[in-house]
Design an enzyme around this catalytic site. Structure first.
Site, short mmCIF file in Angstrom:
data_model
loop_
_atom_site.label_atom_id
_atom_site.label_comp_id
_atom_site.label_asym_id
_atom_site.label_seq_id
_atom_site.Cartn_x
_atom_site.Cartn_y
_atom_site.Cartn_z
N HIS A 287 96.08 112.23 53.17
CA HIS A 287 94.72 112.16 53.73
C HIS A 287 94.09 110.78 53.68
O HIS A 287 92.95 110.61 54.12
CB HIS A 287 93.79 113.12 52.97
CG HIS A 287 93.95 114.55 53.39
ND1 HIS A 287 93.19 115.11 54.39
CD2 HIS A 287 94.80 115.51 52.97
CE1 HIS A 287 93.55 116.38 54.55
NE2 HIS A 287 94.53 116.65 53.70
N LYS A 474 78.08 112.42 56.43
CA LYS A 474 79.40 112.37 55.81
C LYS A 474 79.21 111.84 54.40
O LYS A 474 78.13 111.35 54.06
CB LYS A 474 80.34 111.45 56.61
CG LYS A 474 79.68 110.09 56.97
CD LYS A 474 80.57 109.24 57.89
CE LYS A 474 80.58 109.63 59.33
NZ LYS A 474 81.84 110.26 59.74
N ARG A 475 80.24 111.91 53.56
CA ARG A 475 80.10 111.32 52.23
C ARG A 475 79.72 109.86 52.34
O ARG A 475 80.09 109.17 53.29
CB ARG A 475 81.41 111.47 51.44
CG ARG A 475 81.66 112.86 50.92
CD ARG A 475 80.55 113.31 49.98
NE ARG A 475 80.63 112.61 48.71
CZ ARG A 475 81.12 113.13 47.59
NH1 ARG A 475 81.53 114.38 47.55
NH2 ARG A 475 81.18 112.42 46.48
N LYS A 480 83.07 104.01 55.28
CA LYS A 480 82.42 104.74 56.38
C LYS A 480 81.25 103.94 56.98
O LYS A 480 80.75 104.26 58.05
CB LYS A 480 81.94 106.11 55.91
CG LYS A 480 83.08 107.09 55.58
CD LYS A 480 82.54 108.39 55.02
CE LYS A 480 83.61 109.40 54.62
NZ LYS A 480 84.20 110.11 55.77
N THR A 582 86.32 114.67 60.79
CA THR A 582 86.18 115.96 61.48
C THR A 582 84.74 116.14 61.95
O THR A 582 84.49 116.94 62.84
CB THR A 582 86.60 117.15 60.59
OG1 THR A 582 85.97 117.02 59.32
CG2 THR A 582 88.10 117.20 60.43
C1 LIG Z 1 82.71 118.14 58.37
C2 LIG Z 1 82.13 117.85 57.04
C3 LIG Z 1 82.51 116.69 56.36
C4 LIG Z 1 83.47 115.68 56.93
O1 LIG Z 1 82.75 114.68 57.64
P1 LIG Z 1 83.46 113.33 58.10
O2 LIG Z 1 82.42 112.64 58.91
O3 LIG Z 1 84.65 113.71 58.90
O4 LIG Z 1 83.81 112.59 56.85
C5 LIG Z 1 81.95 116.44 55.12
N1 LIG Z 1 81.06 117.29 54.58
C6 LIG Z 1 80.65 118.40 55.22
C7 LIG Z 1 79.64 119.29 54.58
C8 LIG Z 1 81.18 118.73 56.47
O5 LIG Z 1 80.79 119.85 57.07
#
Ligand SMILES: *Cc1c(COP(=O)(O)O)cnc(C)c1O
Length: 744
Positions: A287, A474-475, A480, A582
């Site tokens: 990952h 996102k985190r 990022k 995602t």
């Molecule tokens: C989809 C999702 C993520 C992933 O987000 P990315 O932008 O792909 O890092 C993280 N946390 C939650 C709660 C999500 O629904």
């Protein structure tokens, strides 16, 4: 280790097609179903994308009738709850079991025992050399099953969550010796294993308790798989033919030596036969390529906590390095590929060596791992490496969370897309239909109003639903680059302060992000965003045109509210660093347009929608490597760009009374003369260019609606149904069970 499920009630009612009857019944009692949904606590048994992926997969597996089980830990506390106090993140415990327990079926008939610590020695018994494990602490693994329904199928995925408790066997000894206090202490020591989820995303802490959790999960789950197998077959010889074990990143990598232990020590297989079974059963998904996320354990820790596993890893490594020497591989390469070297155990190498397939999670990422971290392995075993691009459970992220858009799509192309997302492509014939495009805009507008009401009600924040909703959720992580987004916002803010009458598209920037508790820099960025937001609230004239909102405690349920209302999807990681992403897919299927770098699955989104329906910018992954290699001189960019100098000065002066000189320094000077390793300033100029391209397109409502519709139409390949079919066909060699048509 992680399944970020979110809530279950809505998903189950939807899948069982019970939502409207339950809604009707509740109405008679003056209850609103939406209010009932909001009562449920999120099952936050994961940090972010990796855990949410596993949850989406459970949905697709059930829907497609693939028989599957997930295994994780029944953490008493999931990912912490985030509060913002004085513009800073505060972490609070997450008591999710209050409602979470509702979904669990305790299976006290399926307990297993796990041994930690102690020592091992060999002994001859009945003409065989046996491994004897002395003075170990025995822990009970108690399973709790959560059933995850499929949509329009009879399939059910089972998520088995293990709870740790002190084993009576063990405690009796202390009791009988009268050592009551010691017996009680062991109770706590055992239970702590399933107490809390480690709150770091893409970062490895190397802590003993974490290793205990990993072994606890792996050992209990493998014993469970073996027991089930032996109910149906006389021996474990055919395990690879009828079972597939998939490890989600290296967190469960101990499955490799633990399955070896069970086969060799318990079921009396010779080493070579056991190794053949293990490597044909296990497959591994990588990952991340971030160095700080690659799991490494100090060998002495592995030795003291897991003495038998340690000896098995050593033997796997001895045989592997012998094999490599026999192939005349260079010593330095062997050292790089070996599992144990210089006193550390490298879990990624263990996973590659112990698996028959290794996949990345987007086309770009799978290419990168073959050419970087796993290049030497790829040279020896090219057929081992493959790609499975991530996906999302589109029923949750579109059908359940955006019902108005969903029923409009159904009115155009029928309901087929709900179980076959590829059918969304049928929407392409409407991209020039003015009435359809107007309706796309109208639904988004209504979703923005609904979201503004929800925010007002739950937080008191006033959000202008007529402004453009531009979202990054996102985190919080340096790679990022939430900070890059903030630099852009500061630029716009400074311009409006200079000229409050400047004509700009009113826009609201929304952030949602948790930072790992010990991640100082990430927490500073959260403070910065909150301080800018607080500053803007004091200036109503600016707020009309530029607003910033930080959504507290971003989680799956918040996400379900955010995607339907968003128009711009910020996906701005430094190229080469985001394995897939995602959220980019969730935004897209809800009609938001991506503003992003050429990274992760953004690349495939770009190929899918075409260059006209996405805004990309910045260095490519290859360019990033080149610039980093030749030296990244942030001071030069700073010195030659007056706009950046203004932004950096503004950071030093601060917002809401707080200076962010530390962040200004980080961007330009960094520490030890290395500025920001994620090179925000290098991509800043092109990011602004792409932002204004996007702004221009947005001013043409018809064009924007067309882009939005193309994004929805082309999102089908990013359904996790497609990802799961790829895994089943290319890695697991697994067939769908026949489904009886559910009788109505
Ligand atoms: C989809 C999702 C993520 C992933 O987000 P990315 O932008 O792909 O890092 C993280 N946390 C939650 C709660 C999500 O629904």
């Amino acid at each position: 280790m992680e399944f970020l499920l979110g809530r279950s009630l809505k998903n189950n009612l939807y899948n069982l097609e019970l939502e409207s009857s339950v809604r009707d019944v509740l109405k008679e009692w003056n209850f609103n179903l939406e209010d009932i949904y909001e009562i449920e606590s999120d099952a936050g048994l994961g940090n972010g994308g990796l855990g949410r992926l596993a949850a989406c997969f459970m949905d697709s597996l059930a829907t497609l009738n693939y028989p599957a089980m997930g295994f994780s830990i029944r953490y008493d506390y999931g990912l912490f709850k985030q509060r913002i106090v004085d513009n800073q993140q505060v972490e609070l415990p997450d008591h999710w079991l209050d409602t979470g327990e509702t979904w669990m079926i305790p299976r006290s008939d399926k307990n297993f025992k796990i041994k930690l610590g102690g020592t091992i020695h060999e002994e001859w018994q009945d003409g065989k050399l046996r491994i004897i494990h002395d003075n170990a602490t025995t822990i009970d693994a108690n399973p709790y099953d959560v059933m995850i329904s499929g949509a329009g199928s009879e399939g059910v995925s089972v998520l088995r969550l293990w709870k740790a408790s002190a084993s009576l066997d063990f405690d009796m000894k202390s009791f009988t010796q009268g050592d009551y206090m010691r017996a009680m202490r062991s109770d706590n020591e055992a239970e702590i294993i399933s107490k809390v989820l480690y709150p770091s995303d893409d970062h490895d802490q190397g802590k003993q308790l974490r290793l205990s959790q990993q072994y606890f999960l792996v050992s209990a789950s493998l014993q469970s798989i073996i027991k089930d197998h032996l109910k149906a077959y006389p021996s474990l010889k055919n395990l690879p033919d009828v079972a597939a074990i998939h490890i989600n990143d290296t967190h469960p990598a101990l499955a490799v030596p633990e399955l070896m232990r069970l086969l060799v020590d318990v079921y009396n297989f010779d080493w070579d036969t056991a190794w053949d079974i293990v490597t044909r059963t296990i497959a591994y998904t990588n990952h991340t390529v971030l160095a700080e996320a690659l799991e490494k354990w100090n060998e002495p820790l592995v030795f003291s906590l897991l003495p038998r596993i340690h000896s098995i890893i050593r033997e796997i490594n001895r045989r592997f390095t012998d094999d490599m020497r026999a192939r005349n591989i260079e010593g330095s390469k062997i050292d790089h590929m070996s599992i144990i070297s210089r006193g550390v155990v490298k879990m990624a190498n263990l996973s590659v060596i112990g698996s028959h397939k290794v996949n990345g999670v987007s086309a770009l990422h799978s290419d990168i791992i073959k050419n970087s971290i796993f290049a030497d392995f790829n040279a020896i075993w090219p057929e081992k490496f493959t790609n499975v691009t991530n996906g999302i459970a589109h029923r949750r992220w579109l059908c359940q969370s955006n019902p108005d858009l969903t029923s409009f799509l159904s009115s155009l192309i029928g309901d087929g897309f709900k179980t076959d997302a590829a059918e969304l492509e049928k929407l392409l014939k409407y991209t020039t239909d003015k009435t359809v495009l107007a309706q796309v805009n109208k639904i988004k507008q209504q979703n923005k109003y609904d979201f503004a009401n929800y925010i007002k009600k739950t937080t008191g924040f006033t959000l202008n639903p007529e402004s453009r909703i531009d979202t990054q959720i996102k985190r919080l992580h340096e790679y990022k680059r939430q900070l890059l987004n903030v630099l852009k916002i500061i630029k716009i803010y400074l311009e409006l302060q200079e000229d409050p009458n400047k004509q700009v598209t009113p826009q609201t920037f929304i952030f949602g992000a948790k930072a790992a508790g010990g991640y100082y820099h990430a927490k500073r960025v959260i403070s910065l965003i909150n301080c800018i937001s607080a500053d803007i609230q004091k200036n109503p004239k600016i707020k009309e045109k530029l607003d910033v909102m930080f959504v507290e405690n971003y989680n799956v349920s918040k996400a379900e509210h955010l995607y339907p209302a968003s128009e711009v999807s910020e996906q701005i990681s430094l190229a080469g660093k985001e394995a897939s992403g995602t959220s980019n897919m969730k935004f897209m299927i809800n009609g938001a347009v991506t503003l992003g770098t050429i990274d992760g699955a953004n690349v495939e989104i770009m190929e899918s929608v075409g260059n006209d329906n996405i805004f990309t910018f910045g260095m490519t992954a290859d360019e990033v490597e080149r610039v980093w290699h030749h030296g990244y001189y942030a001071t030069n960019i700073f010195a030659s760009n007056p706009e950046i100098r203004k932004i950096v000065d503004a950071l030093k002066n601060g917002f809401a009374g707080e200076s962010f000189a530390d962040i200004a320094n980080y961007l330009v000077l960094g520490s030890h003369n290395i500025a920001d390793p994620y090179m925000c300033l290098a991509d800043y100029g092109d990011y602004l260019r792409a932002h204004y391209d996007m702004d221009k397109a947005y001013s043409d409502k018809n064009l924007w609606a067309k882009m939005s519709l193309v994004n929805i139409a082309k999102a089908g390949i990013f359904s996790s149904d497609r990802s799961i079919s790829d895994y089943a066909n290319n890695i697991w060699n697994m067939k769908r069970l026949k489904s009886k048509k559910p009788t109505k």
